[in-house]
Design a protein around this motif. Sequence first.
Motif, PDB file in Angstrom:
ATOM      1  N   ASP A  96       1.126  -1.258   0.427  1.00 32.16           N
ATOM      2  CA  ASP A  96      -0.063   0.115   0.088  1.00 32.16           C
ATOM      3  C   ASP A  96       0.821   0.916   0.204  1.00 32.16           C
ATOM      4  N   LEU A  97      -0.089   2.170  -0.615  1.00 31.99           N
ATOM      5  CA  LEU A  97       1.205   3.416  -0.637  1.00 31.99           C
ATOM      6  C   LEU A  97       0.771   4.431   0.373  1.00 31.99           C
ATOM      7  N   PRO A  98       1.455   5.209   1.174  1.00 27.66           N
ATOM      8  CA  PRO A  98       1.431   5.339   2.083  1.00 27.66           C
ATOM      9  C   PRO A  98       0.176   6.937   2.151  1.00 27.66           C
ATOM     10  N   GLU A  99      -0.538   7.210   3.124  1.00 29.59           N
ATOM     11  CA  GLU A  99      -0.953   8.342   2.973  1.00 29.59           C
ATOM     12  C   GLU A  99      -0.537   9.655   3.427  1.00 29.59           C
ATOM     13  N   HIS A 100       0.581   9.420   3.829  1.00 31.85           N
ATOM     14  CA  HIS A 100       1.044  10.422   4.327  1.00 31.85           C
ATOM     15  C   HIS A 100       2.585  10.124   4.603  1.00 31.85           C
ATOM     16  N   PRO A 101       3.358  11.340   4.297  1.00 29.23           N
ATOM     17  CA  PRO A 101       5.057  11.795   4.050  1.00 29.23           C
ATOM     18  C   PRO A 101       5.561  10.080   5.064  1.00 29.23           C
ATOM     19  N   VAL A 102       6.108   9.475   5.045  1.00 25.81           N
ATOM     20  CA  VAL A 102       6.874   8.665   5.920  1.00 25.81           C
ATOM     21  C   VAL A 102       8.532   9.499   6.580  1.00 25.81           C
ATOM     22  N   VAL A 103       8.091  10.191   7.534  1.00 28.14           N
ATOM     23  CA  VAL A 103       8.880  10.793   8.167  1.00 28.14           C
ATOM     24  C   VAL A 103      10.185  10.969   8.885  1.00 28.14           C
ATOM     25  N   PHE A 104      11.514  10.569   8.935  1.00 30.34           N
ATOM     26  CA  PHE A 104      12.449   9.859   9.507  1.00 30.34           C
ATOM     27  C   PHE A 104      13.151  10.694  10.211  1.00 30.34           C
ATOM     28  N   SER A 105      14.583  10.319  10.758  1.00 23.67           N
ATOM     29  CA  SER A 105      15.703  11.325  10.935  1.00 23.67           C
ATOM     30  C   SER A 105      17.074  10.912  10.863  1.00 23.67           C
ATOM     31  N   LYS A 106      18.038  11.158  10.570  1.00 25.19           N
ATOM     32  CA  LYS A 106      19.267  10.173  10.984  1.00 25.19           C
ATOM     33  C   LYS A 106      19.905  11.023  12.113  1.00 25.19           C
ATOM     34  N   ALA A 107      21.236  10.277  12.925  1.00 26.74           N
ATOM     35  CA  ALA A 107      21.053  10.661  13.573  1.00 26.74           C
ATOM     36  C   ALA A 107      22.597  11.782  12.578  1.00 26.74           C
ATOM     37  N   THR A 108      22.726  12.983  12.835  1.00 23.93           N
ATOM     38  CA  THR A 108      24.032  13.752  12.367  1.00 23.93           C
ATOM     39  C   THR A 108      25.084  13.112  12.420  1.00 23.93           C
ATOM     40  N   THR A 109      25.931  12.125  14.221  1.00 24.95           N
ATOM     41  CA  THR A 109      26.957  11.688  13.719  1.00 24.95           C
ATOM     42  C   THR A 109      26.773  10.889  12.686  1.00 24.95           C
ATOM     43  N   ALA A 110      25.834  10.434  11.465  1.00 21.71           N
ATOM     44  CA  ALA A 110      25.984   9.901  10.493  1.00 21.71           C
ATOM     45  C   ALA A 110      26.517  10.197   9.061  1.00 21.71           C
ATOM     46  N   VAL A 111      26.886  11.393   9.730  1.00 25.79           N
ATOM     47  CA  VAL A 111      26.939  12.335   8.411  1.00 25.79           C
ATOM     48  C   VAL A 111      28.448  12.481   8.253  1.00 25.79           C
ATOM     49  N   THR A 112      29.067  11.593   6.170  1.00 23.31           N
ATOM     50  CA  THR A 112      30.271  11.991   6.427  1.00 23.31           C
ATOM     51  C   THR A 112      30.273  12.648   4.935  1.00 23.31           C
ATOM     52  N   GLY A 113      31.324  12.336   4.332  1.00 29.53           N
ATOM     53  CA  GLY A 113      31.640  13.097   2.942  1.00 29.53           C
ATOM     54  C   GLY A 113      31.902  11.787   1.936  1.00 29.53           C
ATOM     55  N   PRO A 114      31.770  12.942   0.884  1.00 30.26           N
ATOM     56  CA  PRO A 114      31.081  11.566  -0.091  1.00 30.26           C
ATOM     57  C   PRO A 114      31.918  11.057  -0.667  1.00 30.26           C
ATOM     58  N   PHE A 115      32.970  11.171  -0.964  1.00 30.28           N
ATOM     59  CA  PHE A 115      34.448   9.920  -0.893  1.00 30.28           C
ATOM     60  C   PHE A 115      35.214   9.499   0.181  1.00 30.28           C
ATOM     61  N   ASP A 116      34.128   9.174   1.251  1.00 34.05           N
ATOM     62  CA  ASP A 116      35.010   8.987   2.291  1.00 34.05           C
ATOM     63  C   ASP A 116      34.509   7.276   2.199  1.00 34.05           C
ATOM     64  N   ASP A 117      35.434   6.752   3.056  1.00 39.18           N
ATOM     65  CA  ASP A 117      34.578   5.054   3.008  1.00 39.18           C
ATOM     66  C   ASP A 117      33.464   4.777   4.111  1.00 39.18           C
TER      67      ASP A 117
END
Length: 296
Positions: free
Chosen positions: A108-129
């Motif tokens: 079934d398609l969601p009736e409302h946007p399924v919003v969640f968040s990622k912990a900001t500590t997960a952020v890394t660079g675009p060419f990082d491992d």
Amino acid sequence: MKLVTFTDATGAAPRVGVADDGTGEVRDVSELLPAGAGVLEVIEDWSTLGPVLAERAPSLAARPLDSVRLLAPIPRPRRNVFCVGKNYRAHVAEFGRSGYDRPDRSEDLPEHPVVFSKATTAVTGPFDDVLAHAGVTSELDYEAELAVIIGRGGRGISREAAFEHVWGYTIVDDVTARDLQRRHSQWLLGKSLDTHCPMGPYAVSADEIADVSALQVESSVNGEPRQSAPVKDLIFDIPELVATISAGITLEPGDVIATGTPAGVGIGFDPPRFLAPGDVVEISVTGLGRQRSRIV
Ligand SMILES: NC(=O)N[C@@H](O)C(=O)O
């Protein structure tokens, strides 16, 4: 304008650059900015600093982009990373078939946007491992996404006014530990392991993008194409996402909203094709560049 956050081999403090995709060069523009300002401060004061950079950056010395280390354009842990799940029809279907979301395998398609968040500590660079986190997860997956960068903050932003609050765009890989996502019901843990949010390479101002709905979101694993869909296939479009999130949460300049991933992720295959150490994930969005991450 394509803004980057970069450092050099000396590991010196991060600098702000203006990148030129065409020539493959970057100009260090930090000297044009208030002391200590990063990309976030440029976005916050874009009406003043944007014209300064546009006028004066071209006369600064250029160096090859591949001679610097690109960090996430908005490095952690500065702002929220909101995400949207199940926002492309074909992905909803593959997610449902896999049974990862609901044991009843609902498509079934969601009736409302399924919003969640990622912990900001997960952020890394675009060419990082990207860390495999063996022992924590054995079901590592990739998710190519167009991400919106908020320029002017606000609460209660209407659909009609939404694009007035969008500064620009970047790429996010919503890397996902599927076993944690399933086991813990709430998606935070499965979405937030360290290095599981490669961002960038560029923060691209909205004036560079004529029609965001025409952009194509693509991924490949070890050179094999996996995902490809236009942004116009989003179930809930950018104005809807901005309006929904900001209804009761104040959006701030530099907040990132990853808009959802198209079909073709690892759990969409039968049997699933999870990532393993040594795999290389590449993600591109038209006009926003390409990121490349090795799983280690
Ligand atoms: N970001 C996103 O699309 N997430 C999901 O739907 C998912 O976890 O598959």
